[in-house]
Design a protein around this motif. Structure first.
Motif, PDB file in Angstrom:
ATOM      1  N   GLY A  98       0.800  -1.226   0.000  1.00 34.81           N
ATOM      2  CA  GLY A  98       0.000   0.000   0.000  1.00 34.81           C
ATOM      3  C   GLY A  98       0.828   1.269   0.000  1.00 34.81           C
ATOM      4  N   LEU A 100       3.996   3.590  -1.515  1.00 35.75           N
ATOM      5  CA  LEU A 100       4.822   3.765  -2.723  1.00 35.75           C
ATOM      6  C   LEU A 100       6.088   4.579  -2.464  1.00 35.75           C
ATOM      7  N   HIS A 101       6.308   5.002  -1.223  1.00 34.74           N
ATOM      8  CA  HIS A 101       7.488   5.835  -0.932  1.00 34.74           C
ATOM      9  C   HIS A 101       8.752   4.974  -0.935  1.00 34.74           C
ATOM     10  N   ASP A 102       9.732   5.399  -1.738  1.00 37.76           N
ATOM     11  CA  ASP A 102      10.943   4.554  -1.768  1.00 37.76           C
ATOM     12  C   ASP A 102      12.259   5.307  -1.641  1.00 37.76           C
ATOM     13  N   ILE A 103      12.211   6.610  -1.455  1.00 32.83           N
ATOM     14  CA  ILE A 103      13.480   7.358  -1.400  1.00 32.83           C
ATOM     15  C   ILE A 103      14.286   6.923  -0.170  1.00 32.83           C
ATOM     16  N   GLY A 104      13.628   6.885   0.986  1.00 27.79           N
ATOM     17  CA  GLY A 104      14.327   6.472   2.205  1.00 27.79           C
ATOM     18  C   GLY A 104      14.765   5.019   2.152  1.00 27.79           C
ATOM     19  N   SER A 146      10.081  -0.859   5.195  1.00 32.48           N
ATOM     20  CA  SER A 146       9.966   0.592   5.301  1.00 32.48           C
ATOM     21  C   SER A 146       8.506   0.987   5.119  1.00 32.48           C
ATOM     22  N   LEU A 148       6.069   4.785   5.150  1.00 28.59           N
ATOM     23  CA  LEU A 148       6.048   6.244   5.316  1.00 28.59           C
ATOM     24  C   LEU A 148       4.674   6.768   5.690  1.00 28.59           C
ATOM     25  N   LEU A 149       3.670   5.887   5.614  1.00 23.27           N
ATOM     26  CA  LEU A 149       2.308   6.329   5.891  1.00 23.27           C
ATOM     27  C   LEU A 149       1.809   5.686   7.178  1.00 23.27           C
ATOM     28  N   THR A 150       1.098   6.450   7.979  1.00 21.18           N
ATOM     29  CA  THR A 150       0.533   5.863   9.198  1.00 21.18           C
ATOM     30  C   THR A 150      -0.435   4.731   8.832  1.00 21.18           C
ATOM     31  N   GLY A 178      11.247   4.076   8.828  1.00 22.86           N
ATOM     32  CA  GLY A 178      10.390   4.973   8.044  1.00 22.86           C
ATOM     33  C   GLY A 178       9.915   6.087   8.964  1.00 22.86           C
ATOM     34  N   ALA A 179       9.609   7.242   8.383  1.00 23.51           N
ATOM     35  CA  ALA A 179       9.338   8.427   9.199  1.00 23.51           C
ATOM     36  C   ALA A 179       8.343   8.225  10.360  1.00 23.51           C
ATOM     37  N   ALA A 195      15.564   1.283  13.204  1.00 21.83           N
ATOM     38  CA  ALA A 195      16.568   2.324  12.970  1.00 21.83           C
ATOM     39  C   ALA A 195      15.871   3.567  12.451  1.00 21.83           C
ATOM     40  N   PRO A 196      16.246   4.721  12.971  1.00 21.85           N
ATOM     41  CA  PRO A 196      15.584   5.966  12.556  1.00 21.85           C
ATOM     42  C   PRO A 196      16.086   6.528  11.235  1.00 21.85           C
ATOM     43  N   ASP A 197      17.270   6.113  10.803  1.00 21.27           N
ATOM     44  CA  ASP A 197      17.788   6.649   9.538  1.00 21.27           C
ATOM     45  C   ASP A 197      18.687   5.616   8.861  1.00 21.27           C
ATOM     46  N   ALA A 198      19.140   5.976   7.647  1.00 23.17           N
ATOM     47  CA  ALA A 198      19.843   4.989   6.826  1.00 23.17           C
ATOM     48  C   ALA A 198      21.184   4.569   7.430  1.00 23.17           C
TER      49      ALA A 198
HETATM   50 CO1  B1M Z   1       3.966  11.184   0.387  1.00 25.89          CO
HETATM   51  N1  B1M Z   1       3.365  11.457   2.222  1.00 25.89           N
HETATM   52  N2  B1M Z   1       2.193  10.596  -0.088  1.00 25.89           N
HETATM   53  N3  B1M Z   1       4.662  11.101  -1.423  1.00 25.89           N
HETATM   54  N4  B1M Z   1       5.522  12.110   1.042  1.00 25.89           N
HETATM   55  C1  B1M Z   1       4.423  11.872   3.210  1.00 25.89           C
HETATM   56  C2  B1M Z   1       5.053  10.658   3.868  1.00 25.89           C
HETATM   57  C3  B1M Z   1       3.576  12.769   4.203  1.00 25.89           C
HETATM   58  C4  B1M Z   1       4.168  12.830   5.623  1.00 25.89           C
HETATM   59  C5  B1M Z   1       3.375  14.168   3.594  1.00 25.89           C
HETATM   60  C6  B1M Z   1       2.529  15.046   4.487  1.00 25.89           C
HETATM   61  O1  B1M Z   1       1.350  14.957   4.465  1.00 25.89           O
HETATM   62  N5  B1M Z   1       3.156  15.901   5.264  1.00 25.89           N
HETATM   63  C7  B1M Z   1       2.191  12.051   4.137  1.00 25.89           C
HETATM   64  C8  B1M Z   1       1.955  10.920   5.138  1.00 25.89           C
HETATM   65  C9  B1M Z   1       0.985  11.305   6.235  1.00 25.89           C
HETATM   66  C10 B1M Z   1       0.818  10.183   7.189  1.00 25.89           C
HETATM   67  O2  B1M Z   1       0.540   9.069   6.844  1.00 25.89           O
HETATM   68  N6  B1M Z   1       1.019  10.510   8.442  1.00 25.89           N
HETATM   69  C11 B1M Z   1       2.168  11.590   2.709  1.00 25.89           C
HETATM   70  C12 B1M Z   1       1.003  11.279   1.978  1.00 25.89           C
HETATM   71  C13 B1M Z   1      -0.280  11.548   2.693  1.00 25.89           C
HETATM   72  C14 B1M Z   1       1.031  10.779   0.665  1.00 25.89           C
HETATM   73  C15 B1M Z   1      -0.145  10.407  -0.212  1.00 25.89           C
HETATM   74  C16 B1M Z   1      -1.287   9.672   0.481  1.00 25.89           C
HETATM   75  C17 B1M Z   1      -0.626  11.706  -0.870  1.00 25.89           C
HETATM   76  C18 B1M Z   1      -1.876  11.542  -1.700  1.00 25.89           C
HETATM   77  O3  B1M Z   1      -1.834  10.940  -2.731  1.00 25.89           O
HETATM   78  N7  B1M Z   1      -2.956  12.091  -1.170  1.00 25.89           N
HETATM   79  C19 B1M Z   1       0.511   9.538  -1.307  1.00 25.89           C
HETATM   80  C20 B1M Z   1       0.515   8.062  -0.896  1.00 25.89           C
HETATM   81  C21 B1M Z   1       1.010   7.183  -2.010  1.00 25.89           C
HETATM   82  C22 B1M Z   1       1.245   5.806  -1.492  1.00 25.89           C
HETATM   83  O4  B1M Z   1       2.297   5.550  -0.950  1.00 25.89           O
HETATM   84  N8  B1M Z   1       0.269   4.933  -1.617  1.00 25.89           N
HETATM   85  C23 B1M Z   1       1.895  10.084  -1.304  1.00 25.89           C
HETATM   86  C24 B1M Z   1       2.721  10.084  -2.422  1.00 25.89           C
HETATM   87  C25 B1M Z   1       3.989  10.620  -2.463  1.00 25.89           C
HETATM   88  C26 B1M Z   1       4.824  10.750  -3.732  1.00 25.89           C
HETATM   89  C27 B1M Z   1       4.619   9.592  -4.720  1.00 25.89           C
HETATM   90  C28 B1M Z   1       4.407  12.049  -4.434  1.00 25.89           C
HETATM   91  C29 B1M Z   1       6.261  10.951  -3.163  1.00 25.89           C
HETATM   92  C30 B1M Z   1       7.021   9.627  -3.018  1.00 25.89           C
HETATM   93  C31 B1M Z   1       8.059   9.459  -4.113  1.00 25.89           C
HETATM   94  C32 B1M Z   1       8.955   8.285  -3.830  1.00 25.89           C
HETATM   95  O5  B1M Z   1       9.212   7.892  -2.722  1.00 25.89           O
HETATM   96  N9  B1M Z   1       9.444   7.722  -4.909  1.00 25.89           N
HETATM   97  C33 B1M Z   1       5.949  11.458  -1.755  1.00 25.89           C
HETATM   98  C34 B1M Z   1       6.894  12.130  -0.958  1.00 25.89           C
HETATM   99  C35 B1M Z   1       8.222  12.479  -1.630  1.00 25.89           C
HETATM  100  C36 B1M Z   1       6.636  12.455   0.394  1.00 25.89           C
HETATM  101  C37 B1M Z   1       7.497  13.296   1.348  1.00 25.89           C
HETATM  102  C38 B1M Z   1       7.360  14.729   0.886  1.00 25.89           C
HETATM  103  C39 B1M Z   1       8.969  12.942   1.433  1.00 25.89           C
HETATM  104  C40 B1M Z   1       9.275  11.472   1.799  1.00 25.89           C
HETATM  105  C41 B1M Z   1      10.753  11.232   1.623  1.00 25.89           C
HETATM  106  O6  B1M Z   1      11.183  10.714   0.608  1.00 25.89           O
HETATM  107  N10 B1M Z   1      11.583  11.669   2.600  1.00 25.89           N
HETATM  108  C42 B1M Z   1       6.789  13.021   2.731  1.00 25.89           C
HETATM  109  C43 B1M Z   1       6.798  14.225   3.651  1.00 25.89           C
HETATM  110  C44 B1M Z   1       8.067  14.287   4.437  1.00 25.89           C
HETATM  111  O7  B1M Z   1       8.570  13.264   4.901  1.00 25.89           O
HETATM  112  N11 B1M Z   1       8.566  15.450   4.607  1.00 25.89           N
HETATM  113  C45 B1M Z   1       5.497  12.435   2.331  1.00 25.89           C
HETATM  114  C46 B1M Z   1      13.050  11.586   2.512  1.00 25.89           C
HETATM  115  C47 B1M Z   1      13.517  10.193   2.948  1.00 25.89           C
HETATM  116  C48 B1M Z   1      15.022  10.116   2.808  1.00 25.89           C
HETATM  117  O8  B1M Z   1      13.182  10.043   4.299  1.00 25.89           O
HETATM  118  O9  B1M Z   1      11.563   8.186   3.759  1.00 25.89           O
HETATM  119  O10 B1M Z   1      11.740   9.122   6.124  1.00 25.89           O
HETATM  120  P1  B1M Z   1      12.369   8.749   4.851  1.00 25.89           P
HETATM  121  O11 B1M Z   1      13.520   7.704   5.117  1.00 25.89           O
HETATM  122  C49 B1M Z   1      14.482   7.869   6.140  1.00 25.89           C
HETATM  123  C50 B1M Z   1      14.075   7.257   7.489  1.00 25.89           C
HETATM  124  O12 B1M Z   1      12.694   7.220   7.693  1.00 25.89           O
HETATM  125  C51 B1M Z   1      14.736   5.921   7.491  1.00 25.89           C
HETATM  126  O13 B1M Z   1      15.923   6.127   6.744  1.00 25.89           O
HETATM  127  C52 B1M Z   1      15.658   7.048   5.692  1.00 25.89           C
HETATM  128  C53 B1M Z   1      16.901   7.860   5.422  1.00 25.89           C
HETATM  129  O14 B1M Z   1      17.433   8.437   6.579  1.00 25.89           O
HETATM  130  N12 B1M Z   1      14.086   4.736   6.955  1.00 25.89           N
HETATM  131  C54 B1M Z   1      14.400   3.491   7.422  1.00 25.89           C
HETATM  132  C55 B1M Z   1      13.221   4.607   5.942  1.00 25.89           C
HETATM  133  N13 B1M Z   1      12.955   3.324   5.733  1.00 25.89           N
HETATM  134  C56 B1M Z   1      13.657   2.609   6.618  1.00 25.89           C
HETATM  135  C57 B1M Z   1      13.767   1.247   6.820  1.00 25.89           C
HETATM  136  C58 B1M Z   1      14.620   0.790   7.830  1.00 25.89           C
HETATM  137  C59 B1M Z   1      15.317   1.683   8.622  1.00 25.89           C
HETATM  138  C60 B1M Z   1      15.227   3.047   8.429  1.00 25.89           C
HETATM  139  O15 B1M Z   1      14.800  -0.501   8.103  1.00 25.89           O
HETATM  140  C61 B1M Z   1      14.348  -1.468   7.202  1.00 25.89           C
END
Ligand code: B1M
Length: 210
Positions: A98, A100-104, A146, A148-150, A178-179, A195-198
């Motif tokens: 469910g 699609l977030h894959d950058i982290g 990983s 990213l969504l609650t 994941g966040a 783990a909180p980050d990469a």
């Molecule tokens: Co989305 N999105 N998104 N999104 N997106 C968030 C997560 C959100 C917080 C934005 C917001 O509202 N402020 C919010 C979630 C709210 C919630 O659930 N609480 C949200 C939402 C709501 C959505 C959609 C539902 C929007 C919509 O369509 N209405 C939708 C859902 C799609 C789906 O997944 N089914 C959606 C879509 C998208 C895009 C496709 C546009 C795009 C994703 C592109 C992609 O990944 N290829 C996107 C993006 C880019 C974001 C934000 C802006 C950035 C996420 C990111 O890449 N961060 C995000 C808001 C934000 O975080 N500021 C948001 C950078 C990344 C390096 O950090 O992923 O946290 P992160 O990874 C970190 C750590 O968490 C950790 O290490 C990484 C590096 O340090 N980590 C791990 C991650 N995985 C790990 C695994 C581990 C250990 C550590 O062990 C296995």
């Protein structure tokens, strides 16, 4: 400056083309793949991880450096296989169903690869049964998830349950991140590692297999 120092510095500044060219040159000049990996690429990523933890580097710098390191690893890959350098472990990783977030997740994969793991990356929106199948096929020490969504966090719990149901839970350590994921949540769903980050993901995974 030695070639290894040059590669090290180019990873840190994220110069992928430079890393690629210098790594290829170093191989031609007789450096072994293992020494380039262990004495240039991995230490550089370790330094990048430490800079990230000290908040001197942020996600963009880390991504660019990780790509540069990956460019070097790609050059070395055939030589590493040939030389029989053993990975420190295997990890199956993916973004849960469910989601699609894959950058982290990609960043975590690259850091794990840089730490010496064989990484089987299942991509995004990975259903529990696909994790189960990948564990059967690849016999990893760790399964990484990983989210990213609650709304998708609970898919981690479902995957752990599916692993238990398949009789595979005792064979692997489960790492989550994941966040929105916290240590508390990891404990609640019965994950082994969080783990909180990469960079801490790579460090935690390495500790778990050593
Ligand atoms: Co989305 N999105 N998104 N999104 N997106 C968030 C997560 C959100 C917080 C934005 C917001 O509202 N402020 C919010 C979630 C709210 C919630 O659930 N609480 C949200 C939402 C709501 C959505 C959609 C539902 C929007 C919509 O369509 N209405 C939708 C859902 C799609 C789906 O997944 N089914 C959606 C879509 C998208 C895009 C496709 C546009 C795009 C994703 C592109 C992609 O990944 N290829 C996107 C993006 C880019 C974001 C934000 C802006 C950035 C996420 C990111 O890449 N961060 C995000 C808001 C934000 O975080 N500021 C948001 C950078 C990344 C390096 O950090 O992923 O946290 P992160 O990874 C970190 C750590 O968490 C950790 O290490 C990484 C590096 O340090 N980590 C791990 C991650 N995985 C790990 C695994 C581990 C250990 C550590 O062990 C296995």
């Amino acid at each position: 400056m030695s070639l290894k120092e040059d590669i090290y510095n180019k990873v840190i500044v994220g110069d992928a083309e430079g890393v690629k060219a210098l790594t290829a040159r170093a191989v031609q000049e007789g450096f072994t793949a293992a020494e380039l990996l262990n004495e240039a690429l991995i230490p550089a990523m370790t330094e990048v991880g430490q800079r990230f933890e000290r908040q001197e580097y942020f996600v963009p710098e880390m991504l660019i450096a990780a790509r540069a390191m990956k460019a070097g690893v790609e050059i070395l890959r055939p030589y590493l296989v040939e030389a029989g350098v053993k990975p420190i472990g295997t990890i199956v990783i993916g973004t849960v169903a469910g989601d699609l977030h894959d950058i982290g997740k990609n960043l975590v994969s690259m850091m794990l690869e840089g730490t010496g793991f064989r990484v089987i990356d299942l991509g995004v929106d990975v259903p529990a049964d696909k994790f189960v199948q990948a564990v059967r096929e690849n016999n990893p020490q760790i399964v990484g998830m990983s989210a990213l969504l609650t709304t998708t966090m609970m898919a981690m719990k479902a995957t752990i349950e599916a692993l238990s149901k398949a009789g595979l839970r005792e064979r692997v350590k489960v790492m989550v991140g994941g966040a929105p994921v916290t240590q508390r949540f990891a404990d609640e769903i019965g994950a082994d590692l969080y783990a909180p980050d990469a960079s801490s993901a790579a460090r935690t995974a390495k500790e778990a297999v050593s």
